[in-house]
Design a protein around this motif. Structure first.
Motif, PDB file in Angstrom:
ATOM      1  N   SER A 158     -33.761 -43.162 -44.224  1.00 59.39           N
ATOM      2  CA  SER A 158     -34.393 -42.880 -45.528  1.00 59.39           C
ATOM      3  C   SER A 158     -34.800 -44.154 -46.836  1.00 59.39           C
ATOM      4  N   SER A 159     -35.330 -43.803 -47.174  1.00 50.88           N
ATOM      5  CA  SER A 159     -36.293 -44.501 -48.593  1.00 50.88           C
ATOM      6  C   SER A 159     -35.585 -45.834 -48.905  1.00 50.88           C
ATOM      7  N   SER A 160     -33.894 -45.564 -49.076  1.00 42.45           N
ATOM      8  CA  SER A 160     -33.023 -46.572 -49.204  1.00 42.45           C
ATOM      9  C   SER A 160     -33.264 -48.118 -48.321  1.00 42.45           C
ATOM     10  N   GLU A 161     -33.295 -47.514 -47.849  1.00 38.52           N
ATOM     11  CA  GLU A 161     -33.382 -49.018 -46.352  1.00 38.52           C
ATOM     12  C   GLU A 161     -34.429 -49.172 -45.903  1.00 38.52           C
ATOM     13  N   GLU A 162     -33.828 -50.315 -46.033  1.00 37.39           N
ATOM     14  CA  GLU A 162     -35.433 -51.457 -45.686  1.00 37.39           C
ATOM     15  C   GLU A 162     -36.134 -51.553 -44.261  1.00 37.39           C
ATOM     16  N   SER A 163     -37.070 -51.924 -44.583  1.00 40.69           N
ATOM     17  CA  SER A 163     -38.234 -51.831 -43.211  1.00 40.69           C
ATOM     18  C   SER A 163     -37.862 -52.568 -42.440  1.00 40.69           C
ATOM     19  N   SER A 164     -36.773 -53.684 -42.743  1.00 37.29           N
ATOM     20  CA  SER A 164     -36.112 -54.353 -41.493  1.00 37.29           C
ATOM     21  C   SER A 164     -35.493 -53.593 -40.303  1.00 37.29           C
ATOM     22  N   LYS A 165     -35.350 -52.589 -40.906  1.00 37.41           N
ATOM     23  CA  LYS A 165     -34.058 -51.797 -40.108  1.00 37.41           C
ATOM     24  C   LYS A 165     -34.293 -50.450 -39.416  1.00 37.41           C
ATOM     25  N   GLU A 166     -35.673 -51.150 -39.614  1.00 36.87           N
ATOM     26  CA  GLU A 166     -36.797 -49.798 -39.062  1.00 36.87           C
ATOM     27  C   GLU A 166     -36.530 -49.494 -37.163  1.00 36.87           C
ATOM     28  N   LYS A 167     -36.097 -48.046 -37.067  1.00 35.33           N
ATOM     29  CA  LYS A 167     -35.853 -47.486 -35.394  1.00 35.33           C
ATOM     30  C   LYS A 167     -36.882 -47.050 -35.050  1.00 35.33           C
ATOM     31  N   GLY A 168     -36.736 -46.673 -34.405  1.00 30.34           N
ATOM     32  CA  GLY A 168     -38.115 -46.344 -33.475  1.00 30.34           C
ATOM     33  C   GLY A 168     -37.463 -45.133 -32.062  1.00 30.34           C
ATOM     34  N   VAL A 169     -38.777 -45.375 -31.264  1.00 29.45           N
ATOM     35  CA  VAL A 169     -38.531 -44.466 -30.553  1.00 29.45           C
ATOM     36  C   VAL A 169     -37.665 -45.017 -28.776  1.00 29.45           C
ATOM     37  N   ARG A 170     -36.816 -44.559 -28.498  1.00 25.97           N
ATOM     38  CA  ARG A 170     -35.837 -45.175 -27.085  1.00 25.97           C
ATOM     39  C   ARG A 170     -35.933 -44.078 -26.221  1.00 25.97           C
ATOM     40  N   GLU A 171     -36.231 -44.947 -25.322  1.00 23.75           N
ATOM     41  CA  GLU A 171     -36.877 -43.882 -24.380  1.00 23.75           C
ATOM     42  C   GLU A 171     -35.328 -44.046 -22.614  1.00 23.75           C
ATOM     43  N   THR A 172     -34.834 -43.339 -22.408  1.00 27.27           N
ATOM     44  CA  THR A 172     -33.940 -43.724 -21.402  1.00 27.27           C
ATOM     45  C   THR A 172     -34.406 -43.521 -20.636  1.00 27.27           C
ATOM     46  N   ARG A 173     -34.148 -44.646 -19.090  1.00 26.87           N
ATOM     47  CA  ARG A 173     -35.467 -44.311 -17.938  1.00 26.87           C
ATOM     48  C   ARG A 173     -34.939 -45.569 -17.572  1.00 26.87           C
ATOM     49  N   GLY A 174     -34.379 -45.388 -16.102  1.00 27.80           N
ATOM     50  CA  GLY A 174     -34.340 -46.358 -15.179  1.00 27.80           C
ATOM     51  C   GLY A 174     -35.134 -47.132 -14.904  1.00 27.80           C
ATOM     52  N   LEU A 189     -46.209 -43.707 -33.481  1.00 30.81           N
ATOM     53  CA  LEU A 189     -45.442 -43.419 -35.136  1.00 30.81           C
ATOM     54  C   LEU A 189     -43.812 -43.474 -35.643  1.00 30.81           C
ATOM     55  N   GLN A 190     -43.467 -43.774 -34.717  1.00 34.92           N
ATOM     56  CA  GLN A 190     -42.051 -44.368 -35.450  1.00 34.92           C
ATOM     57  C   GLN A 190     -41.791 -45.624 -35.956  1.00 34.92           C
ATOM     58  N   ILE A 191     -42.860 -46.190 -35.784  1.00 29.91           N
ATOM     59  CA  ILE A 191     -42.555 -47.761 -36.473  1.00 29.91           C
ATOM     60  C   ILE A 191     -43.322 -48.033 -37.100  1.00 29.91           C
ATOM     61  N   ASN A 192     -42.625 -48.807 -38.819  1.00 33.63           N
ATOM     62  CA  ASN A 192     -43.077 -48.538 -39.473  1.00 33.63           C
ATOM     63  C   ASN A 192     -44.641 -49.661 -39.635  1.00 33.63           C
ATOM     64  N   THR A 193     -45.919 -50.089 -40.281  1.00 33.04           N
ATOM     65  CA  THR A 193     -47.061 -50.838 -40.325  1.00 33.04           C
ATOM     66  C   THR A 193     -46.713 -51.704 -40.724  1.00 33.04           C
ATOM     67  N   SER A 194     -45.766 -51.961 -41.418  1.00 38.30           N
ATOM     68  CA  SER A 194     -45.229 -53.707 -41.857  1.00 38.30           C
ATOM     69  C   SER A 194     -44.553 -54.669 -40.688  1.00 38.30           C
ATOM     70  N   SER A 195     -44.200 -53.893 -39.693  1.00 43.10           N
ATOM     71  CA  SER A 195     -43.240 -54.317 -38.833  1.00 43.10           C
ATOM     72  C   SER A 195     -44.038 -55.681 -37.599  1.00 43.10           C
ATOM     73  N   PRO A 196     -43.644 -56.164 -37.086  1.00 46.94           N
ATOM     74  CA  PRO A 196     -45.214 -56.991 -36.145  1.00 46.94           C
ATOM     75  C   PRO A 196     -44.721 -55.510 -34.867  1.00 46.94           C
ATOM     76  N   ASP A 197     -43.939 -55.473 -34.885  1.00 53.13           N
ATOM     77  CA  ASP A 197     -44.019 -54.554 -33.509  1.00 53.13           C
ATOM     78  C   ASP A 197     -44.734 -53.392 -33.430  1.00 53.13           C
ATOM     79  N   PHE A 198     -45.531 -52.744 -34.726  1.00 51.29           N
ATOM     80  CA  PHE A 198     -45.997 -52.473 -34.709  1.00 51.29           C
ATOM     81  C   PHE A 198     -48.053 -52.386 -34.105  1.00 51.29           C
TER      82      PHE A 198
END
Length: 1651
Positions: free
Chosen positions: A37-53, A287-296
């Motif tokens: 949500s917009s109220s959450e800070e960008s530092s708590k950005e959650k992205g894609v989680r892939e469950t693979r072996g 697309l799940q990562i905020n553009t301001s995140s260093p992981d983007f």
């Protein structure tokens, strides 16, 4: 195994049974998308989680060997086995006399072996059949041509002697002038024809055919000149073996692991889909990562998309042969061919999706800011003239005086006012504020999708960016708005990804069940129906998702703008406080548009698949559907199989683009400027003759003429009576066709051919000789031995021949030479004819010599006119592509206006061909480095810039074509009016720019200083805002004049906006292309008063153009296409440092200068220098300086010369080795003011180690860093680190118990963990820690670069300025790699500590202490730089040395069990068995302390220490030591002094004990250096050594490892070379002493887990 688990893709040629797919299973990843949500800070950005072996990574090989395991699959070994068997059959034919008699070719049977490596049956049988028959046809034509020449030459003979003695014939006794001239003419004409074909048609099926045709000509004609009668059998000796080889290879390609073009095409298509699937998965992640995140980072998206497009080229090459394919399958080759256009569309659409990332921060493209207001970026002043008048003095043009308009300010932009400035060609009334506002309100998405508010900056958006533009502030986009865009797009992306997977599965399934159909037709039909049902379900799901997306979901991005429209009149005023910038909307439009088209393309493909599933229900044999006369038709406009790997290329031809389109993409036609059209038959005939005559001035014909002349020159020794016998006896024909085939159109290619052929011939000769002697011993051998040896070798040879990532020329010539040495050796030992009877090494060196003669002749001949260079080729290529881009641009605009649907496919196909041509030019241009020019270096970066811009325009034209295809007529007219594409004035400027650029690149002439650029000014002359039609326009085409929400939701408006943005990108890139071309060719025609220009880089005058990487305004619609260049650099970049005539001349010059300097220096030597080996002139003692354990040799020299000081000379520089403790104390301690400096080693600077305190010169900078180290590591301060050392020692014991057979990883972890904990407060749990890996690699490279004689640049610093392509400059690449590591070694851990301190989680460490001290004292950047270096030194100095000491300790304990028992007895008595020793026990454990000291003495950590240099002249015991002398302390010699340490090689801890059993005063401080440059951390290091040795002794017994037979594995005491010396790897086991020791280890582990 499920269908999804089977589906995989092999990027190389596939097999008929579809085993070529070896990639990962195509199972659908479980992706969980969480929005914030917009109220959450960008530092708590959650992205894609892939469950693979997770899979354990295989051990990595060196980069140059990774191709081996990558190709070790059964599908890759199939063609290897086929090729090896084909070559082995040809070998059997060669060694069997009966087969040779049948072939009628007992003198060239080995040609079948050679042809087996030139034309191996590795590909589909249709392609191989075409190649083999083409080769056979060419050599047959060559044979027929030589027969005609032989017949005509025999008529010119004075007498015919059919029974002439053979010896007289081979001695050249019957060579006559007249027949030789006739044969020379035939040789010239035949060579001319084949070389012209080779150059004209470039890569393709004619390449090897023309090469072998030339060889047949050379051998036949030069041999026929010897005979006094017409002998026509020489061509037969070439043709028959090639015919047999072709028959064998074709037979095996059909019946042994057969492969069809259809299977190859299918796997290549699957490869494109696999990369597209990867790109879609990366889209979902990014697309799940905020553009301001260093992981983007969209890098993986762009890379996968580029790989998909790269796969289109081989796909097109296979498509050429599909219509010739013969296959057995349900799906016909013609059916498969229709998918190529779909693949092209998908790749282009995928590229369009990546454009989104070129629009948003932080990945958008940046453009330069002009340093002065009102300064256009397209002109440059001439230094010799005064500056042009300023803006106020210029005459104002009035053509556009009515341009200035007033408008309301956009609510989200604060537009500042600035003084007006006149752009070139525009009135001064147009202000920069207007320009900025126009740009902001038109269509330009230039800011980040969710970027935070930041200071205002000038928004200009073109290469002519200007200062003092309107200031723009941009509000941040709420996260909820971002999710409104992302969520709908992600749903469609899922469907697209599933679609690509489903299509891969169908491609696999379409070729399954062919052989089981007759056995179980119902089961196969059922499986086919299931497959079709699955496709239908996937298609329906995708259609449903896309329909929802287009109908409602995509409109969510419009929701924030609804409040901006007045409900009463819908004026489109965009008022409202919460309305985001319209750039956000345009970002979404771009992505949504290309996503929609991508999805539609997938659906269309599904429709084709379903149609085929209905029509093709059972397998059948598919024959070629083309007429027989057209079966072998091939033109230069079609792609060859290896079109992207060959070295010949015509810069005036764009392969893959139809000839008619090359010359005329529209209705315009050129005229002859020198003559009117022919009026009658006679003039038409003369005109045709003139056209034919003009063709002889083409580059290909001139090259063929030049090659023919070179062939005749090289053939002269074979055609002259006095030398013909010698030439035949020494096989001079090898030199002829090597020179003939080395000469190329371009001088750089010729030079590369020289280097490649010389090196590959040398290597092939060595390998061929080895193979020959293995099979024969020293005798002549026998057929069975040769067949057996090559039977084993052939699979490995062909594995390298097919898959080794080296240039094809290198690969082929290497193996051809191997086979020639083996084959000729067999012939000369069993079927000898004539005087040439050499074999083995005698044959190999003659082959090498003759090849060298031929290629050097070609190299020298390449300098004679006409001499064409690759530099000119690059310009010609770029000129051709520029011209064709202009033609395609016109065709796209014409299509938008008139809609000729027949042109669509040709336009798209031509765009792909142009992009492929540009990417190929990058590869082919790598040989430019071989073209030596005295004029200066080649401007590679400027050419690269032009190529990149043209590639960008090519991509944009593809996207523009897709837009205009989808625009309805009314919208299309509005689009053309908005972009001024129907404005003849504007289009005239655009085409003039393209024409000027193309002409300037082709001719090299400078461009006018005043050009129609910048086109950007005229493109945005009228302001539209978001409206479709201008308010004052006469015709609205039935479209709304004002903006409404309905219009925003209209798909046609979306296409319209994307088209305008794309057009904008094309226009601005044409401006940039003009600027880049001016940087290359310069300017002319300066008009005083017309401009106040700025300099273009590379032109005379002050350089004001700023770096494009600076933060600056951004284009409205800009993106950077990704160009894949994976295996371009390989061997060609390596060969740049070898065997160039200019390089040899340069080296001779440097050698002469260096020798002169050395002689002068030697004459000036004063007084007596230390004794040492007698130096040689110039090189000194370089030849005798030991490379292995040099400290041992230096100690021996000290004993031999009876001197504590030993001198070594290298290149006129003196190095002194100090071998005694007495001399070291005197020089380094008592005279430390003179001997505390470090030598300035050039390699230290180049490698980036100049920050290291241990290597830094004696200076104030060093004193500051030394003071920091002393304050934190003096004896009292070191006590603070003891708890950490104890804890790490416990971890060491625990880790050693877990892996008792391999101690080294545990030791490395202990050393790194201790050092990193102290330096940075960072815990290390694995030796693969990133920080540790970086530092270890950097220190390893340093260790091998500082010894005397290792790096010549240390003796000759001027070598650092030599170009890297010169021989002997490999140190530059070595240093570059090291510098990257050292920079990272300093910065990464430092940044880690600062982040931790910011978070409040940092632990006390050296780095944190220094940071706090700097903050407390308000220290500046100098303090931080020093503190950063000191922290890195603390780690670098403590980690590698600790590993060396502990490895030595374990080696000593292994070899001396009695020492272990005595030490353990002492520990048991004093400490007990319930805990480990700690520092409280150190005073009462004297024997353990003696063991630790003996470890340090027995094998020195740094045997030669760190070199020093003298600050002034000095004399020691009558020995003169001049200023600047480099001095090494031989610490190993001092610690192995037999007087101080009797039996120095023995490990005796007792030497450090007094008779009373206490430690003596010898603390082995010599290990840590002397005087002011001793080790600052010696107290810390001594503690680490003691605690680790004591802990190991308390727990473990070190025993030898066992082999499989149960015997002890012997252990040798051997050490590595380098600044830090380590024991060479040895095997041992560290076993717990007993149960008590095991219990203590378990207790330590439990305590560790509890903590």
């Amino acid at each position: 195994m499920s269908r999804r688990e089977k589906a995989a893709y092999d990027p190389r040629i596939g097999d008929e049974d579809q085993e070529g797919y070896t990639g990962p299973a195509l199972e659908r990843p479980q992706l969980q998308i969480e929005t914030t949500s917009s109220s959450e800070e960008s530092s708590k950005e959650k992205g894609v989680r892939e469950t693979r072996g997770e899979k354990h990574a295989a051990p990595s090989l060196p980069t140059h060997l990774r191709w081996i395991p990558r190709n070790c699959t059964w599908s890759k070994w199939k063609p290897v086995i086929r090729c090896a068997l084909s070559a082995w059959v040809c070998l059997i034919l060669m060694v069997t006399n009966a087969s040779l008699r049948t072939m009628g070719s007992d003198q060239a049977g080995f040609l079948g072996l050679i042809a087996s490596f030139m034309n191996p049956p590795a590909g589909p049988f249709v392609a191989h059949t075409e190649q083999s028959l083409t080769i056979l046809f060419f050599v047959t034509v060559a044979w027929a041509w030589t027969c005609l020449g032989i017949k005509l030459s025999s008529l010119a003979r004075s007498e015919i002697l059919p029974n002439a003695p053979t010896n007289n014939i081979f001695n050249g006794n019957y060579v006559e002038a007249a027949p030789s001239v006739i044969l020379a003419v035939f040789l010239f004409l035949g060579s001319f024809l084949f070389l012209y074909i080779k150059a004209r048609f470039g890569p393709g099926p004619f390449l090897f055919a023309s090469v072998l045709g030339c060889i047949c000509l050379d051998i036949s004609i030069t041999t026929a000149a010897l005979f006094p009668y017409p002998n026509y059998t020489f061509g037969q000796a070439v043709v028959i073996p090639l015919a047999f080889q072709g028959a064998v290879s074709i037979f095996l390609s059909i019946f042994l692991f057969p492969q069809t073009i259809s299977s190859q095409y299918t796997n290549q298509f699957r490869g494109v889909l696999a990369h597209l699937n990867t790109a879609l998965e990366q889209h979902l992640s990014v697309l799940q990562i905020n553009t301001s995140s260093p992981d983007f980072s969209p890098a993986k998206v762009i890379a996968a998309t580029a790989q998909a497009e790269a796969g289109l080229a081989p796909l097109s090459a296979s498509a050429r042969l599909l219509k010739r394919d013969i296959s057995y399958s349900r799906i016909s080759p013609a059916d498969l061919e229709c998918f190529r256009s779909k693949a092209q569309r998908l790749a282009v659409r995928a590229n369009g999706l990546t454009m989104y990332f070129g629009l948003i921060d932080p990945t958008r493209e940046r453009f330069p800011v002009t340093p002065a207001p009102g300064t256009p970026a397209f002109t440059s002043p001439v230094v010799s003239r005064a500056p042009s008048p300023g803006p106020d003095e210029r005459e104002r043009e009035t053509d556009y005086s009515s341009v200035r308009r007033t408008r309301k300010r956009h609510p989200h932009f604060e537009v500042g006012t600035t003084p007006p400035h006149t752009a070139p060609g525009l009135a001064a009334a147009r202000t920069y504020a207007d320009l900025a506002a126009a740009l902001a309100l038109t269509c330009a998405p230039a800011l980040a999708l969710a970027a935070p508010a930041r200071p205002a900056y000038a928004l200009v958006g073109a290469p002519l960016s200007r200062a003092r533009c309107g200031r723009v502030r941009v509000a941040a986009i709420p996260r909820s708005r971002v999710d409104a865009f992302r969520a709908p797009a992600v749903v469609v992306l899922y469907g697209d990804r599933d679609g690509t997977v489903e299509r891969q599965l169908w491609l696999e399934r379409s070729r399954e069940g062919r052989w089981t159909w007759w056995r179980d037709p119902e089961g196969c039909g059922k499986k086919n129906k299931e497959c079709a049902d699955g496709i239908m379900r996937t298609k329906a799901e995708l259609e449903e998702a896309l329909a929802r997306f287009r109908k409602e979901k995509r409109h969510k991005v419009v929701d924030p703008y609804r409040a901006a429209f007045d409900a009463a009149n819908h004026l489109g005023s965009l008022t409202g406080e919460d309305v985001p910038p319209h750039r956000f909307l345009f970002h979404c439009y771009v992505y949504q548009y290309h996503l929609t088209l991508f999805s539609l393309a997938i659906i269309e493909t599904f429709e084709d698949i379903l149609r085929l599933e209905k029509e093709r229900t059972r397998p059948r044999v598919w024959l070629p559907p083309i007429p027989l006369y057209d079966f072998f038709k091939w033109t230069v406009w079609e792609n060859g199989v290896d079109w992207d790997q060959e070295d010949d290329e015509n810069p005036d031809v764009i392969q893959g683009m139809d000839a008619a389109w090359m010359h005329d993409l529209g209705d315009a036609q050129g005229r002859d400027p020198d003559a009117l059209p022919p009026r009658n038959l006679f003039e038409r005939c003369m005109n045709m003759i003139w056209v034919a005559t003009r063709a002889f001035s083409g580059g290909n014909l001139l090259f063929a003429l030049k090659g023919g002349i070179l062939t005749i020159i090289l053939s002269l020794p074979s055609l002259i009576t006095s030398s013909a016998g010698f030439a035949f006896g020494e096989r001079f024909s090898w030199a002829i066709f090597m020179g003939q085939l080395t000469i190329s159109r371009f001088r750089g290619d010729t030079t590369f051919g020289l280097v490649a052929r010389v090196i590959s011939t040398f290597g092939g000769g060595i390998v061929g000789t080895v193979v020959w002697y293995i099979s024969t011993g020293l005798g002549e051998g026998n057929a069975f031995g040769l067949a057996a040896t090559l039977g084993v070798a052939f699979p490995f040879f062909y594995f390298a021949r097919l898959y080794a990532p080296v240039p094809p020329m290198i690969n082929i010539i290497f193996f051809v030479t191997v086979m020639l040495v083996v084959g000729f050796s067999w012939q000369n030992t069993h079927l000898r004819a004539g005087t040439f009877g050499y074999f083995g090494i005698n044959l190999a060196w003659r082959r090498f010599l003759l090849v060298t003669v031929g290629v050097f002749a070609a190299f020298l001949f390449s300098f004679l006119p006409p001499s064409t260079t690759l530099r000119r080729y690059q310009r010609s290529t770029l000129a051709t592509t520029s011209s064709q881009i202009g033609s395609i641009y016109c065709s796209v605009v014409s299509f938008a206006n008139v809609r000729h649907t027949d042109d669509t496919a040709e336009i798209l196909h031509s765009l792909i061909a142009i992009r492929a041509k540009l990417k190929r030019s990058i590869v082919l241009g790598t040989n430019v480095i071989y073209e030596f020019s005295l004029r200066g270096r080649w401007p590679a970066e400027r050419y690269q810039k032009i190529v990149e811009i043209q590639l960008q325009i090519g991509y944009l034209l593809s996207h523009l074509m897709s837009v205009v295809e989808r625009l309805e007529p009314a919208w299309s007219r509005a689009f053309l009016r908005r972009t001024r594409f129907l404005d003849s004035d504007f289009q005239g400027d655009v085409l003039a720019v393209i024409s000027l650029i193309s002409t300037a690149l082709r001719t090299g002439n400078p461009l006018p200083q005043i050009t129609p650029c910048p086109l950007f000014d005229r493109f945005i002359m009228y302001h539209h805002g978001l409206n479709v039609v201008r308010q004052e326009a006469d015709d609205d085409y039935g479209l709304p004049r004002t903006m409404t929400v309905d219009t925003l939701e209209n798909e046609q408006y979306q296409c319209y906006c994307v088209g305008v943005s794309t057009a904008y990108g094309i226009v601005t890139r044409l401006d940039r292309l003009m600027l880049a071309t001016k940087e290359l060719v310069g300017e002319q025609y300066h008009i005083h008063g017309a401009y106040r220009g700025i300099d273009i880089p590379g032109l005379p005058g002050k350089r004001k153009v700023q770096d494009e990487r600076r933060n600056s305004p951004t284009l409205i619609f800009d993106f950077v296409p990704f160009v894949n260049e994976e295996e371009v650099q390989g061997f060609q970049s390596t060969f740049a440092s070898h065997l160039s005539m200019s390089d040899i001349a340069s080296l001779y010059l440097f050698f002469a200068l260096g020798l002169s300097v050395a002689l002068i220096v030697r004459r000036r030597k004063p007084q007596r220098f230390p004794p040492g080996p007698t130096p040689y002139p110039f090189i000194g003692n370089l030849a005798v300086i030991p490379s292995c354990n040099p400290w041992v040799t230096y100690a021996k020299w000290s004993h031999d010369y009876q001197s504590d000081l030993i001198s070594v000379w290298e290149f006129g520089k003196l190095t002194i080795l100090v071998n005694s403790h007495k001399a070291a104390k005197e020089l380094f301690v008592r005279r430390s003011a003179i001997y505390s400096d470090r030598p300035h080693m050039t390699m230290i600077d180049l490698m980036g180690w100049d920050w290291n305190t241990a290597l830094m010169p004696y200076s104030e900078k060093w004193r500051i860093r030394r003071r920091m180290l002393n304050q934190n590591f003096r004896a009292k301060a070191a006590l603070e680190y003891r708890p950490s050392q104890c804890a790490k020692a416990e971890d060491l014991v625990r880790q050693l118990s877990e892996d008792p057979d391999d101690f080294l990883p545990s030791v490395r972890v202990f050393a790194a963990a201790t050092a990193m904990s102290v330096a940075y407060g960072h815990d290390i749990v694995s030796q693969h820690d990133r920080f540790v890996d970086i530092a270890d690699r950097a220190f390893s490279m340093l260790s091998g670069a500082v010894f005397p004689g290792v790096m010549a640049v240390n003796a000759f610093p001027f070598l650092r300025h030599l170009p890297s392509w010169l021989p002997g400059t490999g140190f530059k690449g070595y240093a570059r790699k090291c510098k990257l590591l050292t920079t990272e070694m300093q910065n990464s851990p430092w940044a880690f500590v600062k982040r931790k301190m910011t978070d409040g989680t940092a632990r006390t460490s050296l780095a944190s202490t220094l940071i706090k001290a700097g903050e407390a004292n308000a220290a500046g950047a100098e303090h931080e730089e020093a503190a950063k270096a000191v922290s890195a030194v603390a780690y670098a100095a403590g980690s590698d040395t600790t590993v060396s000491v502990l490895s030595t300790a374990i080696l000593a304990l292994l070899l001396h069990p009695s020492v272990v028992r005595r030490a353990q007895q002492e520990i048991d008595e004093i400490v007990g068995r319930d805990r480990l020793p700690d520092f409280r026990d150190r005073p009462v454990l004297p024997y353990v302390g003696a063991v630790a000291r003996e470890v340090l003495r027995w094998q020195s950590i740094a045997p030669l220490g760190v070199p020093r240099t003298t600050l002034a002249d000095d004399v020691y015991e009558g020995i003169f030591i001049p200023k600047g002398t480099q001095i090494f302390p031989n610490i190993w010699a001092m610690l192995h002094d037999p007087i101080k340490y009797p039996e120095p090689a023995a490990f005796k801890p007792e030497r450090f004990l007094t008779p009373e059993g206490k430690l003596n005063d010898d603390d082995v401080s010599t290990v840590f250096g002397f005087g002011r440059r001793n080790c600052s951390g010696q107290h810390f290091a001594d503690s680490s050594v003691w605690i680790s040795v004591a802990s190991i002794l308390a727990i473990f017994t070190v025993v030898k490892a066992k082999n499989e037979a149960g015997d002890d594995i012997p252990v040798d005491v051997a050490y590595t070379d380098g600044m830090i010396s380590h024991p060479r790897p040895f095997k041992c086991r560290l076993l717990p002493r007993d149960g008590k020791a095991e219990a203590l280890v378990r207790a330590l582990a439990e305590a560790r887990d509890d903590s």
